[in-house]
Design an enzyme around this catalytic site. Structure first.
Site, PDB file in Angstrom:
ATOM      1  N   HIS A 135      69.887  42.811  20.198  1.00  0.00           N
ATOM      2  CA  HIS A 135      70.416  44.183  21.421  1.00  0.00           C
ATOM      3  C   HIS A 135      70.092  44.870  22.302  1.00  0.00           C
ATOM      4  O   HIS A 135      68.900  45.196  22.631  1.00  0.00           O
ATOM      5  CB  HIS A 135      71.255  44.825  21.093  1.00  0.00           C
ATOM      6  CG  HIS A 135      72.609  45.378  20.906  1.00  0.00           C
ATOM      7  ND1 HIS A 135      72.183  46.580  22.494  1.00  0.00           N
ATOM      8  CD2 HIS A 135      74.098  45.150  21.226  1.00  0.00           C
ATOM      9  CE1 HIS A 135      74.213  46.567  22.874  1.00  0.00           C
ATOM     10  NE2 HIS A 135      74.283  45.517  22.212  1.00  0.00           N
ATOM     11  N   ASP A 142      77.847  40.921  16.369  1.00  0.00           N
ATOM     12  CA  ASP A 142      78.597  39.503  15.973  1.00  0.00           C
ATOM     13  C   ASP A 142      78.541  38.903  15.255  1.00  0.00           C
ATOM     14  O   ASP A 142      78.522  37.689  14.961  1.00  0.00           O
ATOM     15  CB  ASP A 142      78.112  38.311  16.759  1.00  0.00           C
ATOM     16  CG  ASP A 142      78.657  39.125  18.833  1.00  0.00           C
ATOM     17  OD1 ASP A 142      78.432  39.724  19.254  1.00  0.00           O
ATOM     18  OD2 ASP A 142      79.599  39.098  18.724  1.00  0.00           O
TER      19      ASP A 142
HETATM   20  C1  SDX Z   1      76.569  41.464  22.315  1.00  0.00           C
HETATM   21  O1  SDX Z   1      75.356  45.112  25.829  1.00  0.00           O
HETATM   22  C2  SDX Z   1      76.224  45.116  24.808  1.00  0.00           C
HETATM   23  O2  SDX Z   1      76.324  45.844  24.597  1.00  0.00           O
HETATM   24  C3  SDX Z   1      76.958  43.257  24.586  1.00  0.00           C
HETATM   25  C4  SDX Z   1      77.481  44.161  23.258  1.00  0.00           C
HETATM   26  C5  SDX Z   1      78.586  44.348  23.507  1.00  0.00           C
HETATM   27  O3  SDX Z   1      79.492  44.918  22.828  1.00  0.00           O
HETATM   28  O4  SDX Z   1      78.930  43.771  24.831  1.00  0.00           O
HETATM   29  O5  SDX Z   1      76.588  44.771  22.389  1.00  0.00           O
HETATM   30  C6  SDX Z   1      77.544  42.186  22.424  1.00  0.00           C
HETATM   31  O6  SDX Z   1      76.631  40.972  23.571  1.00  0.00           O
HETATM   32  C7  SDX Z   1      75.190  41.761  21.087  1.00  0.00           C
HETATM   33  C8  SDX Z   1      74.060  41.163  21.542  1.00  0.00           C
HETATM   34  C9  SDX Z   1      74.980  39.556  20.774  1.00  0.00           C
HETATM   35  N1  SDX Z   1      73.655  37.996  21.338  1.00  0.00           N
HETATM   36  C10 SDX Z   1      73.452  38.067  20.407  1.00  0.00           C
HETATM   37  O7  SDX Z   1      73.663  38.312  19.199  1.00  0.00           O
HETATM   38  C11 SDX Z   1      72.283  36.423  20.705  1.00  0.00           C
HETATM   39  C12 SDX Z   1      70.646  36.760  19.495  1.00  0.00           C
HETATM   40  N2  SDX Z   1      70.272  37.739  20.163  1.00  0.00           N
HETATM   41  C13 SDX Z   1      70.001  37.707  21.061  1.00  0.00           C
HETATM   42  O8  SDX Z   1      69.867  36.496  22.372  1.00  0.00           O
HETATM   43  C14 SDX Z   1      68.896  39.132  22.077  1.00  0.00           C
HETATM   44  O9  SDX Z   1      68.623  40.187  21.683  1.00  0.00           O
HETATM   45  C15 SDX Z   1      69.728  39.702  23.515  1.00  0.00           C
HETATM   46  C16 SDX Z   1      70.165  39.448  24.523  1.00  0.00           C
HETATM   47  C17 SDX Z   1      71.242  40.558  22.522  1.00  0.00           C
HETATM   48  C18 SDX Z   1      68.734  40.799  23.779  1.00  0.00           C
HETATM   49  O10 SDX Z   1      67.790  39.967  24.422  1.00  0.00           O
HETATM   50  P1  SDX Z   1      66.887  41.011  24.902  1.00  0.00           P
HETATM   51  O11 SDX Z   1      67.607  41.432  25.841  1.00  0.00           O
HETATM   52  O12 SDX Z   1      66.255  39.820  25.112  1.00  0.00           O
HETATM   53  O13 SDX Z   1      66.322  41.789  23.567  1.00  0.00           O
HETATM   54  P2  SDX Z   1      64.707  42.443  23.435  1.00  0.00           P
HETATM   55  O14 SDX Z   1      64.355  43.352  25.079  1.00  0.00           O
HETATM   56  O15 SDX Z   1      65.327  42.962  22.801  1.00  0.00           O
HETATM   57  O16 SDX Z   1      63.822  41.338  22.790  1.00  0.00           O
HETATM   58  C19 SDX Z   1      63.176  42.594  22.081  1.00  0.00           C
HETATM   59  C20 SDX Z   1      62.365  40.831  21.480  1.00  0.00           C
HETATM   60  C21 SDX Z   1      61.950  39.353  22.568  1.00  0.00           C
HETATM   61  O17 SDX Z   1      60.061  39.030  22.240  1.00  0.00           O
HETATM   62  P3  SDX Z   1      59.726  39.611  22.952  1.00  0.00           P
HETATM   63  O18 SDX Z   1      59.545  39.281  24.730  1.00  0.00           O
HETATM   64  O19 SDX Z   1      59.091  40.638  23.214  1.00  0.00           O
HETATM   65  O20 SDX Z   1      58.440  38.474  22.979  1.00  0.00           O
HETATM   66  O21 SDX Z   1      62.566  40.421  20.626  1.00  0.00           O
HETATM   67  C22 SDX Z   1      63.021  38.569  21.184  1.00  0.00           C
HETATM   68  C23 SDX Z   1      62.616  38.819  22.115  1.00  0.00           C
HETATM   69  O22 SDX Z   1      62.480  36.945  22.493  1.00  0.00           O
HETATM   70  N3  SDX Z   1      64.353  38.689  20.630  1.00  0.00           N
HETATM   71  C24 SDX Z   1      64.738  37.557  19.498  1.00  0.00           C
HETATM   72  C25 SDX Z   1      66.462  38.344  18.970  1.00  0.00           C
HETATM   73  N4  SDX Z   1      66.357  38.738  19.918  1.00  0.00           N
HETATM   74  C26 SDX Z   1      65.357  39.336  20.660  1.00  0.00           C
HETATM   75  N5  SDX Z   1      63.974  37.324  18.907  1.00  0.00           N
HETATM   76  C27 SDX Z   1      63.995  36.266  17.541  1.00  0.00           C
HETATM   77  N6  SDX Z   1      65.686  36.543  17.423  1.00  0.00           N
HETATM   78  C28 SDX Z   1      66.473  37.098  18.092  1.00  0.00           C
HETATM   79  N7  SDX Z   1      67.328  37.265  18.091  1.00  0.00           N
END
Ligand code: SDX
Length: 393
Positions: free
Chosen positions: A270, A328
């Protein structure tokens, strides 16, 4: 000091905005709507009550809730000409494509909303959209299924009405199970608002130009569709089916950790929560309740989800990156069990989030200092240079 949480007034940026609707503490996993914890609202309230709270700032009294529900019931019907919108879509159109188009198209039936200086007219439009979204979303499902539309019925609650419009057929009425209706109502509460997420920011930015409120919400629907945002519920169920069995989980955990592999654990991580999403906790309990009720508690998908969550929460990579299940992760399991096709999952997220989008839009419109949004950029392109005629290139 505000809301008994330390608040750093020093943090200002053109990208941020002030709001009184929702408070999130991502490190602590706290979500409050107008000060009320999401767990208490999900367990003790109803979606219409939460809509009143989010829109007007207070939980309604019994008589206020009655007026609120009655007003909604006066606006649930769609203009019959909306039927012709649907005739233009292919039967297999993605429901979110149809929702984006039809919410925007609704604006053509209410031109007055553009210049509504009158707060009463603007509030009526808020209620109007809240009232019509279930009817619109149910019509989209029926269009995909090739079934006759079912009109709203005033004897039902908001959630019961939506289930009836989705699952009743001309040959047999849908028997609304109160426990399933409660699970639907709780799903709506858990998705109602979430401060300045991508789609809500889109609605605010679109609305900041004075665009029609329904067109601004249509922009939010379009943004929510993406798999990184609201589309994650459909993507998460696809992922759970792709994994298929508990013994294949380690292989996918490694894929999710591999920087060269585009695979991510859908429903995990998130932008704000670096702790367990408080909504995911309630959703997980609700998933167990619904599957138990429907005699599906031994379904392999739930076992894969529970084991995937257990392994990921103990894995160093996910712990270091503070990746937890989000709203989700379990929601698709509930919607699938109730009988919704997975392409409808983000439509249901949009239905629930409409109250948040409308409340945030109205809050922005009510702010006398509000100006048109204008995100800034850091320019990294070419320095100034003179034109070169084509014969000299
Ligand atoms: C919603 O904003 C909101 O409030 C949204 C929401 C709402 O109610 O409106 O809460 C609803 O959209 C929830 C999120 C749903 N999306 C997913 O579940 C898709 C899978 N998750 C992601 O793609 C990701 O976690 C995001 C898009 C949600 C966040 O992405 P970020 O901003 O890149 O996350 P981060 O900066 O915390 O990541 C930290 C690290 C990164 O690696 P590094 O760059 O540090 O090497 O963790 C990795 C990311 O690549 N990472 C993941 C991951 N999510 C982040 N690795 C594996 N699996 C994942 N799901």
């Amino acid at each position: 000091e505000t809301n008994h949480f330390t608040f750093d007034p020093g943090f200002t940026s053109t990208a941020s905005c002030e709001s009184q609707i929702t408070f999130i503490d991502g490190d602590e996993g706290v979500l409050l709507h107008r000060g009320y914890p999401i767990g208490q609202l999900a367990e003790q309230s109803t979606f219409p009550e939460v809509c009143h709270l989010i829109l007007y700032g207070e939980l309604p009294s019994t008589s206020e809730l009655e007026v609120f529900n009655d007003t909604i019931k006066q606006h649930t019907l769609l203009h019959t000409q909306m039927d012709r919108f649907f005739e233009g879509f292919r039967r297999d159109s993605h429901p979110m494509a149809m929702l984006t188009a039809t919410v925007g198209g609704l604006a053509s039936f209410y031109p007055g909303a553009m210049d509504s200086e009158d707060p009463a007219e603007r509030r009526l439009n808020s209620i109007r959209l809240l009232a019509k979204m279930p009817t619109l979303c149910a019509r989209i499902l029926k269009y995909n299924l090739g079934q006759k539309y079912v009109d709203p019925r005033n004897e039902y609650s908001y959630a019961e009405n939506f289930l009836n419009m989705c699952f009743s057929v001309s040959a047999e009425d849908y028997k609304v199970d109160p426990a399933i209706a409660k699970a639907m109502d709780r799903f709506f509460i858990l998705h109602a608002d979430h401060e300045q997420n991508a789609s809500t920011s889109t609605v605010r930015l679109a609305g900041s130009s004075g665009a029609h409120p329904f067109a601004a919400v249509a922009a939010g629907v379009a943004c929510l569709w993406g798999p990184s945002h609201g589309g994650a519920n459909e993507a998460c169920l696809n992922m759970l089916h792709q994994i298929g069995s508990v013994d294949r989980i380690p292989e996918y955990i490694e894929k999710a950790k591999d920087k060269n592999d585009p695979f991510r654990l859908m429903g995990f991580g998130h932008r704000v929560y670096k702790n367990y999403d408080p909504r995911a906790k309630v959703m997980r309990e609700s998933a167990h309740e619904v599957l138990d009720l429907l005699g599906l508690k031994d379904t392999p998908i739930l076992k894969v989800a529970m084991e995937l969550e257990r392994i990921a929460l103990e894995d160093e990579y996910f712990i270091d990156k503070k990746l937890y299940p989000n709203v989700d992760f379990y929601s698709g399991i509930i919607l699938d069990a109730i009988g919704f096709p997975k392409q409808m999952f983000t439509v249901l997220f949009s239905l629930a989030r409409t109250v948040g989008w409308v409340a945030q839009l109205n809050e922005m419109i009510d702010d006398p200092t509000q100006r048109i949004g204008r995100p800034r950029q850091i320019y990294t392109g070419a320095a100034k240079r003179d034109y070169v005629p084509i014969e000299k290139r």
